[in-house]
Design a protein around this motif. Structure first.
Motif, PDB file in Angstrom:
ATOM      1  N   UNK A   1      15.888  15.022  -7.816  1.00 23.42           N
ATOM      2  CA  UNK A   1      16.936  14.512  -6.910  1.00 23.42           C
ATOM      3  C   UNK A   1      17.422  13.139  -7.338  1.00 23.42           C
ATOM      4  N   UNK A   2      16.492  12.266  -7.726  1.00 19.65           N
ATOM      5  CA  UNK A   2      16.867  10.911  -8.170  1.00 19.65           C
ATOM      6  C   UNK A   2      17.735  11.005  -9.427  1.00 19.65           C
ATOM      7  N   UNK A   3      17.298  11.833 -10.399  1.00 20.73           N
ATOM      8  CA  UNK A   3      18.042  11.956 -11.652  1.00 20.73           C
ATOM      9  C   UNK A   3      19.451  12.493 -11.406  1.00 20.73           C
ATOM     10  N   UNK A   4      19.556  13.506 -10.580  1.00 23.68           N
ATOM     11  CA  UNK A   4      20.874  14.079 -10.297  1.00 23.68           C
ATOM     12  C   UNK A   4      21.783  13.057  -9.626  1.00 23.68           C
ATOM     13  N   UNK A   5      21.202  12.285  -8.701  1.00 21.82           N
ATOM     14  CA  UNK A   5      21.977  11.250  -8.012  1.00 21.82           C
ATOM     15  C   UNK A   5      22.501  10.226  -9.014  1.00 21.82           C
TER      16      UNK A   5
ATOM     17  N   UNK B   1       2.444  12.583 -13.009  1.00 20.32           N
ATOM     18  CA  UNK B   1       3.322  13.677 -12.597  1.00 20.32           C
ATOM     19  C   UNK B   1       4.789  13.258 -12.619  1.00 20.32           C
ATOM     20  N   UNK B   2       5.037  12.042 -12.125  1.00 19.44           N
ATOM     21  CA  UNK B   2       6.427  11.586 -12.078  1.00 19.44           C
ATOM     22  C   UNK B   2       6.979  11.337 -13.482  1.00 19.44           C
ATOM     23  N   UNK B   3       6.151  10.800 -14.370  1.00 19.81           N
ATOM     24  CA  UNK B   3       6.602  10.573 -15.750  1.00 19.81           C
ATOM     25  C   UNK B   3       7.020  11.902 -16.375  1.00 19.81           C
ATOM     26  N   UNK B   4       6.155  12.895 -16.242  1.00 19.08           N
ATOM     27  CA  UNK B   4       6.440  14.218 -16.810  1.00 19.08           C
ATOM     28  C   UNK B   4       7.723  14.795 -16.218  1.00 19.08           C
ATOM     29  N   UNK B   5       7.842  14.734 -14.901  1.00 24.97           N
ATOM     30  CA  UNK B   5       9.008  15.315 -14.234  1.00 24.97           C
ATOM     31  C   UNK B   5      10.292  14.587 -14.633  1.00 24.97           C
ATOM     32  N   UNK B   6      10.221  13.262 -14.709  1.00 27.34           N
ATOM     33  CA  UNK B   6      11.420  12.498 -15.082  1.00 27.34           C
ATOM     34  C   UNK B   6      11.809  12.782 -16.531  1.00 27.34           C
ATOM     35  N   UNK B   7      10.814  12.892 -17.404  1.00 19.16           N
ATOM     36  CA  UNK B   7      11.126  13.171 -18.819  1.00 19.16           C
ATOM     37  C   UNK B   7      11.793  14.536 -18.961  1.00 19.16           C
ATOM     38  N   UNK B   8      11.218  15.541 -18.308  1.00 19.63           N
ATOM     39  CA  UNK B   8      11.790  16.888 -18.372  1.00 19.63           C
ATOM     40  C   UNK B   8      13.202  16.914 -17.811  1.00 19.63           C
ATOM     41  N   UNK B   9      13.356  16.282 -16.632  1.00 16.08           N
ATOM     42  CA  UNK B   9      14.660  16.291 -15.968  1.00 16.08           C
ATOM     43  C   UNK B   9      15.713  15.560 -16.792  1.00 16.08           C
TER      44      UNK B   9
END
Lengths: 316, 316
Positions: B153-157, B180-188
């Motif tokens: 959601x943050x990345x899309x925003x 977890x957040x690092x992984x998710x942000x990198x993927x996104x």
């Protein structure tokens, strides 16, 4: 096999002969007895646990004191059971009575219960330390900061900047701390020939934000907030109204939390030595647990740190 | 007089005849035995107490979860013993082992111990709830928020505002949440075709302030902070350097603490339902205490609240 003998053996005493010890331990094994802290407490009358009753575990100020108590108690092998009284005087009293049979002593953080209830808790608990309340005729270590001295420092600072009309946003007046500061500020303002209005607010940033308009309506050029959270809330409201701090209005806080240093402007505030409050509370309790009696209480003096939120009074 | 008989009488059982009961109680009175919670625990195997091990009692985020656990446990007649592990994985493990003999269950808040240590604690404690860590192959309720969804959601925003170069200020990477957040942000970021730099910071406002310069050097137009305290610290540093938020740089947080609403600009952040985390942890523990087994874990989804700290990318 008497209960006393069983107690001695399970408590690890060397005073029981070997054959009897073996019989007790065999019987204990048979009924599935496992030695544990509860059992040791029962035998020794010591729980190695103290209760800490506080009005709000969600408040950074209390949390820092809690943290200090937990750290100090741990060094001496004690665990801390924390009870949140939700700022309610009766709940606080009930929580203490409930704790008494299960702990070796109680630390009361900013207690709001009546003096009679306080005396009752001390009589029943044996060992009690009190933080943030000074009550004549009560026999317990009472760990407080020098609120009167701190209030005097704030007033002198504002007076030196030319402020003549002040408003104090105080905290809930059931608290000894709030009442003490109101009294000290009123006396000090009178001595310095300053006008002082007093407004009561709930706890927290939002409460400071909500009361800012009313504070301004008093015509004051400086707001003496009960703590840094209040001060921050007041400053945010002033910002939203386009009123400049400190050019139009000065603001002071209490406690010197991290936020006070990193808000812009940074907040002029009185530091509260939270670590020292927690340490002194534990030292006072431990002295009682060891049978050394109640140590004397000396208010801890607190420094005023002047930062960007205070400046010369407008038009002064 | 067997230990079993003594236990039954002192535990209040009706299965012992009256004459024997009287003998036990007389003997108990003789040795100064007072019935108390420790004694009842010993007899029933229940302490009506749970342990809560957390990395930092001084952090508002953890305090709110603690408060929720204390409130919920109290409703069911349980007391909470709080242990601060000071964010240290080994201390955390030791604290758990020390608690096991004295509590009915343990809630682990953001545990950092190894998976093997975690499994050992679960085996020894019987009832365990875990907050903020999801570990495959571990049998315990694991209460987490949907970190991956929140990061998305943050990345899309930010992408929708035209930001292409981002920097993530992450928390200590021993924490599952940070990893977890690092992984998710990198993927996104990869999926959205955005550049993402990652910088590690300590906890708190001051750490955010200290890392802001390095974050800017990456050339990013938006800072994704690990939490609102970091975001606030970053914003204060930008303010001191004369860099405008959000005109020059956008900043986001996590948690939606009171400060996020009252800072200026207010912080765009992902709300963490701390009450729900605490409640779910207690519900999961109580189910085990009642012998109902381990309830399934479903990540709690978290809403993004857009406020003044994010805006169109400079030059976009």
């Amino acid at each position: 096999m008497s209960i006393a003998t069983v107690s001695r053996v399970l408590g690890g005493s060397q005073k029981v002969n070997e054959e009897m010890s073996r019989r007790v331990l065999d019987a204990a094994a048979e009924v599935g007895y496992r030695p544990n802290a509860a059992a040791r407490s029962l035998v020794s009358g010591r729980f190695r646990t103290i209760g800490l009753v506080m009005p709000d575990v969600g408040n950074a100020y209390f949390q820092d004191i809690l943290k200090a108590v937990v750290t100090e108690a741990k060094k001496d092998g004690y665990r801390v059971v924390v009870i949140d009284s939700i700022g309610d005087a009766d709940e606080e009293y009930e929580a203490c009575l409930q704790q008494v049979p299960n702990v070796d002593g109680i630390i009361l953080l900013s207690p709001r219960m009546s003096k009679a209830q306080l005396a009752d808790v001390i009589a029943k608990a044996g060992a009690v330390s009190i933080v943030n309340r000074l009550e004549p005729g009560i026999s317990a270590p009472m760990i407080v900061t020098d609120n009167a001295g701190a209030c005097w420092e704030i007033l002198e600072h504002l007076a030196s900047l030319g402020h003549r009309r002040l408003v104090h946003v105080c905290g809930p007046t059931e608290s000894w701390q709030a009442r003490t500061r109101i009294t000290a500020l009123r006396r000090g303002a009178q001595r310095l020939g300053l006008e002082l209005a007093v407004l009561e607010a709930e706890q927290g940033v939002e409460a400071g934000y909500a009361i800012a308009d009313e504070a301004l309506e008093t015509g004051a050029t400086a707001v003496i907030a009960f703590n840094d959270l209040h001060a921050f809330g007041v400053m945010t409201r002033l910002h939203d109204r386009g009123i400049r701090v400190p050019e139009d209005v000065s603001v002071t806080g209490f406690d010197d939390i991290e936020l006070a240093r990193f808000s812009r402007p940074a907040i002029t505030t009185v530091g509260t030595p939270k670590l020292e409050l927690g340490e002194q509370a534990w030292i006072g309790l431990l002295a009682q647990l060891r049978g050394d009696g109640v140590p004397p209480s000396t208010p801890i003096s607190t420094p005023l740190t002047v930062r960007g939120s205070t400046g010369p009074a407008a038009g002064a």
